[in-house]
Design a protein around this motif. Sequence first.
Motif, short mmCIF file in Angstrom:
data_model
loop_
_atom_site.label_atom_id
_atom_site.label_comp_id
_atom_site.label_asym_id
_atom_site.label_seq_id
_atom_site.Cartn_x
_atom_site.Cartn_y
_atom_site.Cartn_z
N LYS A 21 8.78 0.53 -6.33
CA LYS A 21 7.70 0.58 -5.35
C LYS A 21 6.45 1.19 -5.97
O LYS A 21 5.33 0.77 -5.67
N ARG A 22 6.64 2.17 -6.86
CA ARG A 22 5.50 2.77 -7.56
C ARG A 22 4.73 1.71 -8.31
O ARG A 22 3.49 1.64 -8.22
N ALA A 23 5.43 0.87 -9.06
CA ALA A 23 4.78 -0.18 -9.84
C ALA A 23 4.07 -1.18 -8.93
O ALA A 23 2.95 -1.62 -9.22
N GLU A 24 4.74 -1.54 -7.84
CA GLU A 24 4.14 -2.49 -6.89
C GLU A 24 2.87 -1.93 -6.29
O GLU A 24 1.85 -2.63 -6.18
N LEU A 25 2.89 -0.66 -5.89
CA LEU A 25 1.73 -0.04 -5.26
C LEU A 25 0.56 0.10 -6.23
O LEU A 25 -0.60 -0.10 -5.86
N ILE A 26 0.86 0.44 -7.48
CA ILE A 26 -0.20 0.53 -8.48
C ILE A 26 -0.91 -0.81 -8.63
O ILE A 26 -2.15 -0.87 -8.74
N GLU A 27 -0.12 -1.88 -8.61
CA GLU A 27 -0.72 -3.21 -8.71
C GLU A 27 -1.52 -3.56 -7.47
O GLU A 27 -2.64 -4.07 -7.56
N ARG A 28 -0.96 -3.27 -6.30
CA ARG A 28 -1.63 -3.64 -5.05
C ARG A 28 -2.92 -2.86 -4.84
O ARG A 28 -3.91 -3.38 -4.31
N PHE A 29 -2.91 -1.58 -5.25
CA PHE A 29 -4.11 -0.76 -5.09
C PHE A 29 -5.05 -0.85 -6.29
O PHE A 29 -6.08 -0.18 -6.32
N GLU A 30 -4.67 -1.65 -7.29
CA GLU A 30 -5.52 -1.90 -8.46
C GLU A 30 -5.94 -0.59 -9.13
O GLU A 30 -7.11 -0.35 -9.43
N LEU A 31 -4.96 0.26 -9.40
CA LEU A 31 -5.21 1.54 -10.04
C LEU A 31 -4.81 1.47 -11.51
O LEU A 31 -3.74 0.96 -11.85
N ASP A 32 -5.65 2.00 -12.37
CA ASP A 32 -5.29 2.17 -13.79
C ASP A 32 -4.64 3.54 -13.93
O ASP A 32 -5.32 4.57 -13.93
N PRO A 33 -3.30 3.61 -14.07
CA PRO A 33 -2.61 4.90 -14.07
C PRO A 33 -2.72 5.64 -15.40
O PRO A 33 -2.24 6.78 -15.50
N THR A 34 -3.32 5.03 -16.41
CA THR A 34 -3.42 5.68 -17.72
C THR A 34 -4.67 6.55 -17.86
O THR A 34 -4.79 7.30 -18.83
N ARG A 35 -5.57 6.46 -16.92
CA ARG A 35 -6.81 7.23 -17.00
C ARG A 35 -6.59 8.67 -16.51
O ARG A 35 -5.76 8.92 -15.65
N LYS A 36 -7.38 9.59 -17.08
CA LYS A 36 -7.32 10.98 -16.64
C LYS A 36 -7.92 11.11 -15.24
O LYS A 36 -8.87 10.40 -14.89
N ASN A 37 -7.38 12.05 -14.48
CA ASN A 37 -7.87 12.24 -13.12
C ASN A 37 -9.35 12.60 -13.07
O ASN A 37 -10.05 12.24 -12.13
N ARG A 38 -9.81 13.32 -14.10
CA ARG A 38 -11.22 13.74 -14.08
C ARG A 38 -12.18 12.56 -14.17
O ARG A 38 -13.37 12.69 -13.86
N THR A 39 -11.68 11.40 -14.61
CA THR A 39 -12.55 10.22 -14.74
C THR A 39 -12.55 9.37 -13.48
O THR A 39 -13.32 8.42 -13.38
#
Length: 315
Positions: free
Chosen positions: A118-136
Amino acid sequence: MMTETPQAIAITGLSKTFGPVKALDGLDLSVTQGQIAGFLGPNGAGKSTTIRILLGLIRADAASPPVQILGLDPWSNAVELHKRLAYVPGDVSLWPTLTGGETIDYLGSLRGGIDQAKRAELIERFELDPTRKNRTYSKGNRQKVALIAALAANAELYLFDEPTSGLDPLMEAVFTQYLAEIKQAGGTVLLSSHILAEVEKTCDAVTIIRSGRAVEAGSLAAMRHLTRSRVEAQLRRPAPDLATMAGVYNLVQDADRVSFACDNAALEQVMGELIKFGIETLVCSPPSLEELFLSYYSTPVDAGGAAADQRREGQ
């Protein structure tokens, strides 16, 4: 014999003060398991204070009986309850040096893990780049991190406090769709918001809060029944007597065009009168949640809740 559906949230007579400020003043709130419930009110009405009490972050001054969430007292059983619920605030602060993906995993670990598929599915659906630092991240992307961490948790109860703050309309639609999927899976949601369209699209029931107490609660259908519909019609010839009819308000008439508000109980009689003058076009619109919401804030309220009573009576 039918059994009553359990309450995921049960609050009666909840009060909370901060020094001289009375944040909650005898609030009643109930959410049935499997329901998506809206919690409506402007900033400062007491919504966030209520959610903080439900999360066990602050203690209620008084409630009779004590506040119950999933059958437990949130102050005494906060650790156990946080394994069964998920929460997203409207203003998310994240660890600046962690990536979005690391943050999702860490938040998930605090409640015993998350569903990786579900984590992978949600990352795709919300179009989030999970490799970026939070400060960016922008505010909207920080909000996505919190939403993904919560929605991937397979919780029994979701508490959302202005959850789409900072999201663009496309991502708001993704969130709305996911709420429907939560309901289909039997989950329960309390959605606190001042965005009326968001609540109207997603919620089965709504509690409207004003000055720390509920002024109305129920299904949207039942609450709309208490308000007036809007009628617009193009007639073949003018209808001179509409203004004198019971149940007709705010009439605007320009020759053979009319628009007015109408009590639902009077609609049939009023439609019969319009037919006498020939109807070319007719639009009858139920009141929106925004109209319903604003009706509670257009009249001063006294300690006995007179504003709500007067609105019901059409005064």
